[in-house]
Each structure stands twice: as structure tokens, then as C-alpha cells.
Design a protein around this motif. Sequence first.
Motif, PDB file in Angstrom:
ATOM      1  N   LEU A  19       0.857  -1.180   0.000  1.00 14.53           N
ATOM      2  CA  LEU A  19       0.000   0.000   0.000  1.00 14.53           C
ATOM      3  C   LEU A  19       0.892   1.228   0.000  1.00 14.53           C
ATOM      4  O   LEU A  19       1.819   1.332   0.820  1.00 14.53           O
ATOM      5  CB  LEU A  19      -0.889   0.011   1.245  1.00 14.53           C
ATOM      6  N   LYS A  20       0.642   2.137  -0.923  1.00 16.84           N
ATOM      7  CA  LYS A  20       1.385   3.401  -0.981  1.00 16.84           C
ATOM      8  C   LYS A  20       0.441   4.501  -0.511  1.00 16.84           C
ATOM      9  O   LYS A  20      -0.637   4.681  -1.085  1.00 16.84           O
ATOM     10  CB  LYS A  20       1.849   3.682  -2.404  1.00 16.84           C
ATOM     11  N   VAL A  21       0.839   5.210   0.535  1.00 17.83           N
ATOM     12  CA  VAL A  21       0.023   6.294   1.076  1.00 17.83           C
ATOM     13  C   VAL A  21       0.786   7.608   0.891  1.00 17.83           C
ATOM     14  O   VAL A  21       1.948   7.715   1.272  1.00 17.83           O
ATOM     15  CB  VAL A  21      -0.299   6.072   2.571  1.00 17.83           C
ATOM     16  N   THR A  22       0.114   8.580   0.313  1.00 15.41           N
ATOM     17  CA  THR A  22       0.678   9.905   0.118  1.00 15.41           C
ATOM     18  C   THR A  22      -0.140  10.889   0.934  1.00 15.41           C
ATOM     19  O   THR A  22      -1.366  10.887   0.867  1.00 15.41           O
ATOM     20  CB  THR A  22       0.649  10.305  -1.371  1.00 15.41           C
ATOM     21  N   ALA A  23       0.555  11.717   1.712  1.00 11.83           N
ATOM     22  CA  ALA A  23      -0.094  12.759   2.516  1.00 11.83           C
ATOM     23  C   ALA A  23       0.397  14.110   2.011  1.00 11.83           C
ATOM     24  O   ALA A  23       1.608  14.329   1.880  1.00 11.83           O
ATOM     25  CB  ALA A  23       0.256  12.586   3.987  1.00 11.83           C
ATOM     26  N   VAL A  24      -0.542  15.021   1.720  1.00 13.79           N
ATOM     27  CA  VAL A  24      -0.210  16.344   1.201  1.00 13.79           C
ATOM     28  C   VAL A  24      -0.754  17.404   2.143  1.00 13.79           C
ATOM     29  O   VAL A  24      -1.941  17.402   2.471  1.00 13.79           O
ATOM     30  CB  VAL A  24      -0.798  16.554  -0.217  1.00 13.79           C
ATOM     31  N   HIS A  25       0.129  18.308   2.579  1.00  9.29           N
ATOM     32  CA  HIS A  25      -0.275  19.435   3.416  1.00  9.29           C
ATOM     33  C   HIS A  25      -0.835  20.503   2.488  1.00  9.29           C
ATOM     34  O   HIS A  25      -0.115  21.034   1.633  1.00  9.29           O
ATOM     35  CB  HIS A  25       0.937  19.957   4.197  1.00  9.29           C
ATOM     36  N   VAL A  26      -2.113  20.808   2.623  1.00 14.33           N
ATOM     37  CA  VAL A  26      -2.801  21.685   1.683  1.00 14.33           C
ATOM     38  C   VAL A  26      -2.213  23.092   1.675  1.00 14.33           C
ATOM     39  O   VAL A  26      -1.985  23.676   0.610  1.00 14.33           O
ATOM     40  CB  VAL A  26      -4.316  21.724   1.991  1.00 14.33           C
ATOM     41  N   ALA A  27      -1.915  23.645   2.831  1.00 17.17           N
ATOM     42  CA  ALA A  27      -1.452  25.031   2.917  1.00 17.17           C
ATOM     43  C   ALA A  27      -0.092  25.239   2.256  1.00 17.17           C
ATOM     44  O   ALA A  27       0.146  26.278   1.633  1.00 17.17           O
ATOM     45  CB  ALA A  27      -1.392  25.468   4.384  1.00 17.17           C
ATOM     46  N   SER A  28       0.800  24.256   2.364  1.00 17.69           N
ATOM     47  CA  SER A  28       2.155  24.448   1.843  1.00 17.69           C
ATOM     48  C   SER A  28       2.448  23.625   0.596  1.00 17.69           C
ATOM     49  O   SER A  28       3.422  23.901  -0.107  1.00 17.69           O
ATOM     50  CB  SER A  28       3.176  24.076   2.923  1.00 17.69           C
ATOM     51  N   GLY A  29       1.654  22.605   0.328  1.00 19.86           N
ATOM     52  CA  GLY A  29       1.909  21.742  -0.819  1.00 19.86           C
ATOM     53  C   GLY A  29       2.992  20.701  -0.568  1.00 19.86           C
ATOM     54  O   GLY A  29       3.370  19.977  -1.480  1.00 19.86           O
ATOM     55  N   VAL A  30       3.483  20.601   0.665  1.00 19.70           N
ATOM     56  CA  VAL A  30       4.496  19.611   1.007  1.00 19.70           C
ATOM     57  C   VAL A  30       3.859  18.228   0.974  1.00 19.70           C
ATOM     58  O   VAL A  30       2.740  18.034   1.439  1.00 19.70           O
ATOM     59  CB  VAL A  30       5.106  19.905   2.401  1.00 19.70           C
ATOM     60  N   GLU A  31       4.604  17.262   0.418  1.00 24.56           N
ATOM     61  CA  GLU A  31       4.077  15.919   0.213  1.00 24.56           C
ATOM     62  C   GLU A  31       5.027  14.880   0.805  1.00 24.56           C
ATOM     63  O   GLU A  31       6.240  15.012   0.690  1.00 24.56           O
ATOM     64  CB  GLU A  31       3.944  15.705  -1.289  1.00 24.56           C
ATOM     65  N   ALA A  32       4.459  13.850   1.439  1.00 25.37           N
ATOM     66  CA  ALA A  32       5.247  12.744   1.977  1.00 25.37           C
ATOM     67  C   ALA A  32       4.571  11.436   1.586  1.00 25.37           C
ATOM     68  O   ALA A  32       3.347  11.341   1.558  1.00 25.37           O
ATOM     69  CB  ALA A  32       5.351  12.843   3.492  1.00 25.37           C
ATOM     70  N   THR A  33       5.389  10.433   1.301  1.00 24.98           N
ATOM     71  CA  THR A  33       4.881   9.133   0.866  1.00 24.98           C
ATOM     72  C   THR A  33       5.463   8.032   1.732  1.00 24.98           C
ATOM     73  O   THR A  33       6.624   8.087   2.120  1.00 24.98           O
ATOM     74  CB  THR A  33       5.272   8.892  -0.604  1.00 24.98           C
ATOM     75  N   ALA A  34       4.640   7.029   2.022  1.00 21.09           N
ATOM     76  CA  ALA A  34       5.083   5.852   2.765  1.00 21.09           C
ATOM     77  C   ALA A  34       4.535   4.610   2.072  1.00 21.09           C
ATOM     78  O   ALA A  34       3.430   4.631   1.525  1.00 21.09           O
ATOM     79  CB  ALA A  34       4.595   5.900   4.206  1.00 21.09           C
ATOM     80  N   VAL A  35       5.319   3.544   2.098  1.00 22.70           N
ATOM     81  CA  VAL A  35       4.907   2.278   1.508  1.00 22.70           C
ATOM     82  C   VAL A  35       5.000   1.202   2.585  1.00 22.70           C
ATOM     83  O   VAL A  35       5.967   1.159   3.343  1.00 22.70           O
ATOM     84  CB  VAL A  35       5.793   1.903   0.307  1.00 22.70           C
ATOM     85  N   GLY A  36       3.985   0.356   2.641  1.00 27.75           N
ATOM     86  CA  GLY A  36       3.971  -0.712   3.638  1.00 27.75           C
ATOM     87  C   GLY A  36       2.980  -1.784   3.255  1.00 27.75           C
ATOM     88  O   GLY A  36       2.434  -1.770   2.151  1.00 27.75           O
TER      89      GLY A  36
END
Length: 59
Positions: A19-36
Amino acid sequence: MSDDLGEVIVEAIRNGVYLKVTAVHVASGVEATAVGPAAEPKAVERLAIAKLRRLIAAS
């Protein structure tokens, strides 16, 4: 999604047993991804949000 981060968009994509999960901070556009493992979706989501917190704190 996360109260102290503000608005966060979370997207999960399954690829077989992973499963690949991507989290995006709306205010700054910063994105982080995790796979597990796909069997632990909440754990992978927590990991992605934790990575997002670290990225935002570092900027």
C-alpha cells in the motif's frame, strides 16, 4: 485530517500486497509518501503523516 497540521489530503493506492500512502499538506503543498503492507493501512497512513510532520518542521 490532523488537527495541528491543518488540512491534509491522504491518498492510498494498493499494488498487490503493498500500500502506498501519500499525505499532502494543503497550505504548503508539502508531500510525503510511505509504503507498507496492505494489511496495515492505518499504520502506513500514520507513517506518511509522521514523515509529513518532519518535512514541515524542517522547512
